[in-house]
Design a protein around this motif. Structure first.
Motif, PDB file in Angstrom:
ATOM      1  N   PHE A   1       0.821  -1.207   0.000  1.00 40.50           N
ATOM      2  CA  PHE A   1       0.000   0.000   0.000  1.00 40.50           C
ATOM      3  C   PHE A   1       0.857   1.260   0.000  1.00 40.50           C
ATOM      4  O   PHE A   1       0.508   2.250  -0.641  1.00 40.50           O
ATOM      5  CB  PHE A   1      -0.977  -0.005   1.187  1.00 40.50           C
TER       6      PHE A   1
ATOM      7  N   LYS B   1       0.247   2.855  -3.542  1.00 42.62           N
ATOM      8  CA  LYS B   1      -0.872   3.775  -3.316  1.00 42.62           C
ATOM      9  C   LYS B   1      -0.396   5.115  -2.764  1.00 42.62           C
ATOM     10  O   LYS B   1      -0.887   6.157  -3.167  1.00 42.62           O
ATOM     11  CB  LYS B   1      -1.891   3.166  -2.342  1.00 42.62           C
ATOM     12  N   TYR B   2       0.547   5.081  -1.803  1.00 42.63           N
ATOM     13  CA  TYR B   2       0.934   6.340  -1.163  1.00 42.63           C
ATOM     14  C   TYR B   2       2.070   7.053  -1.874  1.00 42.63           C
ATOM     15  O   TYR B   2       2.080   8.285  -1.929  1.00 42.63           O
ATOM     16  CB  TYR B   2       1.233   6.108   0.329  1.00 42.63           C
TER      17      TYR B   2
ATOM     18  N   MET C   1       0.517   9.007  -4.508  1.00 46.19           N
ATOM     19  CA  MET C   1      -0.147  10.200  -3.975  1.00 46.19           C
ATOM     20  C   MET C   1       0.859  11.334  -3.790  1.00 46.19           C
ATOM     21  O   MET C   1       0.561  12.488  -4.078  1.00 46.19           O
ATOM     22  CB  MET C   1      -0.828   9.881  -2.638  1.00 46.19           C
TER      23      MET C   1
ATOM     24  N   SER D   1     -10.059  13.167  -9.388  1.00 51.47           N
ATOM     25  CA  SER D   1      -9.995  12.426  -8.122  1.00 51.47           C
ATOM     26  C   SER D   1     -10.562  13.231  -6.964  1.00 51.47           C
ATOM     27  O   SER D   1     -11.259  12.701  -6.103  1.00 51.47           O
ATOM     28  CB  SER D   1      -8.551  12.029  -7.798  1.00 51.47           C
TER      29      SER D   1
ATOM     30  N   LEU E   1     -13.645  12.324  -4.713  1.00 51.78           N
ATOM     31  CA  LEU E   1     -13.528  12.158  -3.260  1.00 51.78           C
ATOM     32  C   LEU E   1     -14.607  12.954  -2.537  1.00 51.78           C
ATOM     33  O   LEU E   1     -15.292  12.447  -1.648  1.00 51.78           O
ATOM     34  CB  LEU E   1     -12.136  12.602  -2.792  1.00 51.78           C
TER      35      LEU E   1
ATOM     36  N   VAL F   1     -17.980  11.297  -2.951  1.00 50.91           N
ATOM     37  CA  VAL F   1     -18.140  10.076  -2.152  1.00 50.91           C
ATOM     38  C   VAL F   1     -18.365  10.421  -0.686  1.00 50.91           C
ATOM     39  O   VAL F   1     -19.234   9.861  -0.027  1.00 50.91           O
ATOM     40  CB  VAL F   1     -16.912   9.151  -2.314  1.00 50.91           C
TER      41      VAL F   1
ATOM     42  N   TYR G   1     -18.469   3.783   5.322  1.00 49.36           N
ATOM     43  CA  TYR G   1     -17.317   3.630   6.207  1.00 49.36           C
ATOM     44  C   TYR G   1     -17.604   4.281   7.535  1.00 49.36           C
ATOM     45  O   TYR G   1     -18.628   4.953   7.680  1.00 49.36           O
ATOM     46  CB  TYR G   1     -16.053   4.240   5.582  1.00 49.36           C
TER      47      TYR G   1
ATOM     48  N   LEU H   1      -8.268   4.708   3.205  1.00 50.74           N
ATOM     49  CA  LEU H   1      -7.977   5.937   2.462  1.00 50.74           C
ATOM     50  C   LEU H   1      -7.722   5.664   0.989  1.00 50.74           C
ATOM     51  O   LEU H   1      -8.149   6.417   0.119  1.00 50.74           O
ATOM     52  CB  LEU H   1      -6.753   6.628   3.066  1.00 50.74           C
ATOM     53  N   THR H   2      -7.046   4.535   0.703  1.00 51.03           N
ATOM     54  CA  THR H   2      -6.726   4.242  -0.701  1.00 51.03           C
ATOM     55  C   THR H   2      -7.973   3.886  -1.494  1.00 51.03           C
ATOM     56  O   THR H   2      -7.975   3.961  -2.716  1.00 51.03           O
ATOM     57  CB  THR H   2      -5.733   3.080  -0.821  1.00 51.03           C
TER      58      THR H   2
ATOM     59  N   LEU I   1     -10.847   5.469  -1.013  1.00 53.36           N
ATOM     60  CA  LEU I   1     -11.542   6.725  -1.268  1.00 53.36           C
ATOM     61  C   LEU I   1     -10.815   7.609  -2.261  1.00 53.36           C
ATOM     62  O   LEU I   1     -11.430   8.357  -3.010  1.00 53.36           O
ATOM     63  CB  LEU I   1     -11.703   7.507   0.049  1.00 53.36           C
ATOM     64  N   PHE I   2      -9.493   7.519  -2.250  1.00 52.35           N
ATOM     65  CA  PHE I   2      -8.748   8.459  -3.082  1.00 52.35           C
ATOM     66  C   PHE I   2      -7.658   7.753  -3.868  1.00 52.35           C
ATOM     67  O   PHE I   2      -6.878   6.978  -3.321  1.00 52.35           O
ATOM     68  CB  PHE I   2      -8.120   9.551  -2.204  1.00 52.35           C
TER      69      PHE I   2
END
Lengths: 307, 293
Positions: A31, A35-36, A39, A284, A288, A291, A307, B116-117, B119-120
């Motif tokens: 992750f 994923k990060y 970002m 995105s 976001l 959502v 959530y 978080l991943t 959602l974004f």
């Protein structure tokens, strides 16, 4: 002193649970890296990114790329196409799984019900490439079987595939064929969860099947339908890259271009990394916000939310 | 209970409507299947209007299976669907199991990190740059590693593990199992239905891999089946490897259409074969994830 104690327990926890950490570690690394780190890479939307300089040394340009995008006529076009495809799907596709579930629920023959269910789930598992291929086989103007049949009964052949007027309809139709059956799973489960005593009571009050559906089944699954609807609204910016990308052609480009295809073309194909990242970031962030708002809305009406 | 006339009419209508829906769903698949087995002469003679062929033939399949590019792509996709699915299941389950242990320090942070991943998403370009910096471009691993774990599946599997009675694991602990032993010998075997459902979802994802291959694979020798299929079916002129696909078809006297449809059949058959066996499990999997919508 206190701190020391805490550190000791953390260390002893680490030692005690070393195998648990070993199991979780690859996932955590995944992750972080996939994923990060991306970002963090978003900052190139505010730079003139050069692959040779890297993210750290590229020149800063502030919001220049965003200004360029919003003042570009492409922006309104992309926005319109995305919204129209999403809204048409919402209007024509969204109610169908609910209707299909109600029809399936009224079947008395268990075997027939199970057969139909298995059949309608199937297309969900086929790739968009296959769906596109089947569409061409069926709808091609020269040799598609639909056009051949139309010709056989004296109708004129129709151009389904390279026609800007019907492109959105074609996408919605494909979506309906692929996903309606799959969409019934959740709703049928909700229907199964309805207390049978409610039906007994309704029967005693003289309600026929239509009234039972209207007064018992539908109110009982209302919350599931609302959640699904709110979630769809939250994802209104996502139209699905693959379907649009595969069905696009020169003749429909004006109605087929959406944010995702635009990012792909400008970023990957033309190498405008920073500009495309800015466009993707816009999508995105709006996604976001939608959502989060949708989730709030779900909670406001007394549901669990996502959530 | 007495059945009214109106009720009977409705039942009949309902059966007719549902049968029609079933027909509309199946007919395109049936037609693809039929065309792929139709003899070339007959196909041309009837101008594509074949609902039940008189002469069945395997020519299109034989041709495809003798075509290196197609065989190669099928091998790539098979590799993705087996190795990829296996790796995804193991790493997803391991992470979910760890997160389901209440005594694990930092489990909240890890959960938040995964949520978080969902959602974004950073978007196409930053992801592409990371994969490129890692040197994965033109490697089949670019189609596995960046999609190894789905955040949704981790969370769903964690809630599944939460529901396994703690007593079972305490018993294992007393019998001398450490956490690894509990995971591999107790929890995984107990989770077979869940693993089947998630395995199917991962396998379908890998078998249908298309967009990531468009992004990360330029070398035609390494593309998966969906890319070759796309080149054959859709644009034969513009895309990478398109020229090869056209060449491989046009030198044949078998009509292009029957070959195309044979390719579609080959690309969908593996899924259609595993599907009935896993069907009873995946409904449960979807319900666990009903929030996903």
């Amino acid at each position: 002193m206190d701190k020391n104690k805490k550190r000791r327990t953390l260390l002893s926890d680490l030692r005690r649970d070393k195998y648990l950490y070993l199991l979780v570690l690859p996932g955590v690394l995944f992750f972080i890296i996939f994923k990060y780190v991306p970002m963090w890479g978003i900052i190139i939307a505010f730079q003139e990114y050069s692959p040779y300089m890297g993210v750290l040394k590229s020149e800063w340009v502030g919001i220049e790329h965003f200004v360029r995008f919003f003042s570009n006529p492409d922006f309104m076009l992309l926005f319109r196409n995305t919204m129209m495809i999403s809204l048409l799907n919402l209007m024509f596709f969204f109610p169908l799984p609910i209707i299909l579930s109600l029809l399936l629920n009224e079947l008395n023959n268990e075997v027939f019900k199970r057969v139909i269910q298995s059949v309608v789930y199937l297309p969900h598992f086929l790739s968009w490439v296959i769906i596109a291929g089947i569409s061409f086989l069926l709808m091609s103007q020269s040799s598609g079987i639909i056009n051949l049949m139309m010709e056989a009964i004296g109708l004129r052949k129709y151009d389904f595939l390279t026609n800007a007027d019907t492109f959105w309809g074609l996408l919605v139709l494909q979506n309906i064929w692929k996903e309606t059956g799959w969409g019934t799973i959740i709703i049928l489960a909700a229907i199964t969860g309805v207390d049978t005593q409610l039906y007994e009571a309704a029967k005693i009050d003289g309600a026929n099947r239509w009234r039972q559906t209207w007064h018992v089944t539908l109110p009982a699954i209302r919350s599931v339908i609302l959640i699904l609807l709110i979630l769809r609204l939250g994802h209104i910016m996502d139209v699905g890259f693959e379907q649009v990308f595969l069905m696009s052609n020169g003749a429909v480009a004006r109605v087929a271009d959406v944010f995702e295809t635009y990012v792909y073309r400008n970023g990957i194909q033309q190498g405008q990394f920073s500009y495309s990242t800015a466009v993707g970031l816009f999508k995105s962030v709006v996604g976001l916000i939608l959502v989060v708002l949708a989730n709030r809305l779900a909670k406001r009406i007394g549901e669990d939310g996502v959530y | 209970m007495k059945v009214s006339v109106g009720g009977r009419v409705f039942d009949l209508l309902n059966i007719v409507v549902l049968a029609l829906i079933g027909f509309v769903t199946l007919f395109p698949l049936y037609y693809v299947f039929i065309v792929s087995f139709t003899d070339s002469q007959e196909y041309l003679q009837k101008n594509g209007f074949v609902l039940f062929p008189q002469n069945w033939t395997l020519a299109a399949y034989k041709y495809l299976l003798a075509t290196p590019a197609f065989k190669n792509a099928t091998a790539v996709s098979t590799f993705l669907a087996t190795v990829g699915t296996g790796l995804s299941l193991i790493f997803t389950a391991a992470m979910a199991f760890g997160m389901s242990r209440k005594r694990l320090r930092g489990r909240r942070i890890i959960m938040l990190m995964v949520l978080l991943t969902i959602l974004f998403n950073a978007g196409i370009i930053p992801n592409y740059i990371v994969v490129r910096e890692l040197g994965l471009i033109n490697s089949v691993w670019a189609l596995i590693i960046p999609v190894l774990i789905s955040g949704w599946n981790v969370i769903l599997m964690k809630s599944f593990f939460d529901s396994i009675p703690a007593e079972l694991e305490d018993a294992a602990l007393i019998d001398g199992c450490n956490d690894l032993g509990t995971f591999f010998r107790i929890v995984l075997p107990l989770s077979a239905p869940a693993l089947a459902a998630f395995g199917l979802f991962y396998a379908v994802g890998y078998w249908n891999t298309f967009f990531n291959a468009v992004l990360y694979i330029n070398d035609f020798a390494k593309v998966p089946l969906q890319i070759v299929l796309r080149n054959m079916l859709i644009d034969s002129e513009t895309s990478t490897g398109g020229a090869a696909a056209v060449e491989m078809i046009s030198e044949q006297q078998i009509p292009i259409q029957t070959i195309k449809m044979a390719a579609v059949v080959i690309a969908s058959v593996p899924i259609l074969i595993v599907y009935p066996f896993l069907q009873k499990h995946f409904a449960k999997g979807v319900l666990l994830g009903s929030v996903k919508g």
